[in-house]
Design a protein around this motif. Structure first.
Motif, short mmCIF file in Angstrom:
data_model
loop_
_atom_site.label_atom_id
_atom_site.label_comp_id
_atom_site.label_asym_id
_atom_site.label_seq_id
_atom_site.Cartn_x
_atom_site.Cartn_y
_atom_site.Cartn_z
N GLU A 1 65.94 18.96 49.71
CA GLU A 1 66.89 18.98 50.81
C GLU A 1 66.29 18.34 52.06
O GLU A 1 67.00 17.68 52.84
CB GLU A 1 67.33 20.41 51.10
CG GLU A 1 68.19 21.02 50.01
CD GLU A 1 68.81 22.34 50.42
OE1 GLU A 1 68.64 22.74 51.59
OE2 GLU A 1 69.48 22.97 49.58
N GLU B 1 74.26 16.82 54.80
CA GLU B 1 74.78 18.08 54.30
C GLU B 1 75.81 17.85 53.20
O GLU B 1 75.82 18.56 52.17
CB GLU B 1 75.40 18.88 55.44
CG GLU B 1 75.83 20.29 55.03
CD GLU B 1 76.27 21.13 56.21
OE1 GLU B 1 76.91 22.18 55.97
OE2 GLU B 1 75.97 20.75 57.36
N GLN B 2 76.67 16.86 53.39
CA GLN B 2 77.68 16.54 52.37
C GLN B 2 77.02 16.08 51.08
O GLN B 2 77.42 16.48 49.98
CB GLN B 2 78.62 15.46 52.89
CG GLN B 2 79.70 15.04 51.90
CD GLN B 2 80.58 13.92 52.44
OE1 GLN B 2 80.39 13.46 53.56
NE2 GLN B 2 81.54 13.49 51.64
N ILE C 1 73.95 16.76 50.05
CA ILE C 1 73.24 17.89 49.44
C ILE C 1 74.20 18.74 48.62
O ILE C 1 73.90 19.14 47.49
CB ILE C 1 72.54 18.73 50.52
CG1 ILE C 1 71.36 17.94 51.12
CG2 ILE C 1 72.04 20.05 49.93
CD1 ILE C 1 70.75 18.59 52.35
N ASP C 2 75.38 19.01 49.18
CA ASP C 2 76.38 19.81 48.45
C ASP C 2 76.88 19.07 47.22
O ASP C 2 77.10 19.67 46.16
CB ASP C 2 77.55 20.14 49.37
CG ASP C 2 77.17 21.12 50.47
OD1 ASP C 2 76.15 21.82 50.30
OD2 ASP C 2 77.88 21.18 51.50
N LEU C 3 77.07 17.76 47.34
CA LEU C 3 77.59 16.97 46.24
C LEU C 3 76.59 16.86 45.10
O LEU C 3 76.93 17.02 43.92
CB LEU C 3 77.97 15.57 46.74
CG LEU C 3 78.57 14.60 45.72
CD1 LEU C 3 79.89 15.13 45.20
CD2 LEU C 3 78.75 13.22 46.35
N ALA D 1 73.91 18.82 44.55
CA ALA D 1 73.68 20.18 44.02
C ALA D 1 72.43 20.27 43.16
O ALA D 1 72.44 20.88 42.09
CB ALA D 1 74.90 20.66 43.24
#
Length: 250
Positions: A120, A132-133, A135-137, A139
């Motif tokens: 991260e 942030e987007q 990192i979420d994508l 996963a």
């Protein structure tokens, strides 16, 4: 992804350029390459009596015969601190890590297909406002790298060492002191290129005459790269499909 690809290609280019500049700029006490060698086996070798260019060519020939090696380095480039630790082969396989300014990414390649899995911290530093987007994508999955992402030079040992194994007629070479690097007896050879920049190569005295370490302390891009684990078996497996993501297809 563009920033990562650019930096990857630049680091690979720096490694190739450094490998071409096999040289010795030793300060006289051998401290940069390790403790001074105490034995006389290397000193009695006819190898160390050769001209610098001949020793450089011997190293190039030895490295050209390699099928795998581990490459570790710490490099400063464009103000960034870069570290790498990769086991790589001529088959396009590799595994290890690449760190940019303290943020780490795992890297993996099987048969020329490459993936990387950044921390991260890496995404935060490299992806800007989209971090942030992303990192979420992602996963925590392995990100698929394409042919244009500048990674081939890392994960194909032939490409990484291409400039090293070619004969270089523009640089000059001068032998330096004998010492040890990680327990290997080496001879330093100073290389000065056409622009007057020098680098230090430490070459194994005993056959095969592998290039063991490169040091470049002058110029814009500086650092140290070490080669070990020559021709040791390298077994890597591709990640499962469900553990990968191709950002270009989203």
């Amino acid at each position: 992804m563009a920033g990562w690809a650019r930096r990857t290609a630049e680091v690979a280019a720096l490694l190739a350029a450094s490998a071409a500049l096999v040289g010795c700029g030793d300060d006289g006490d051998g401290s940069s390459a390790g403790d001074e060698q105490t034995g006389d086996s290397a000193g009695s070798s006819a190898f160390v009596e050769q001209e610098g260019a001949e020793i450089r060519d011997a190293a190039g020939e030895a490295m050209a015969r390699l099928e795998s090696a581990r490459v570790r380095g710490d490099i400063t480039m464009g103000g960034e601190e870069i570290s790498l630790d990769l086991a790589t082969s001529t088959e396009g396989d590799c595994t290890g890590t690449l760190t940019l300014d303290g943020a780490e990414a795992e890297v993996l390649s099987v048969g020329g297909q490459a993936w990387f899995r950044p921390s991260e911290e890496f995404w935060t530093a490299q992806a800007g406002p989209q971090a942030e987007q992303v990192i979420d994508l992602v996963a925590g999955r392995w990100v698929v790298l394409g042919e244009d992402d500048g990674f081939a030079e890392f994960c194909d040992l032939d490409q990484l060492l291409d400039e090293l194994v070619e004969s270089d007629t523009e640089s000059t070479y001068e032998t330096g002191e004998q010492s040890e690097v990680d327990g290997v007896a080496v001879l330093a050879v100073e290389s000065t290129d056409a622009d007057g920049e020098t680098s230090t190569g430490y070459i194994a005295v005993e056959e095969p005459h592998h290039l063991v370490r490169i040091e470049k302390t002058e110029g814009e891009d500086t650092g140290t790269v070490t080669f070990t684990e020559f021709d040791e078996p390298l077994e890597v497996e591709a990640p499962a499909a469900e553990d990968t993501v191709d950002l270009d297809s989203l």
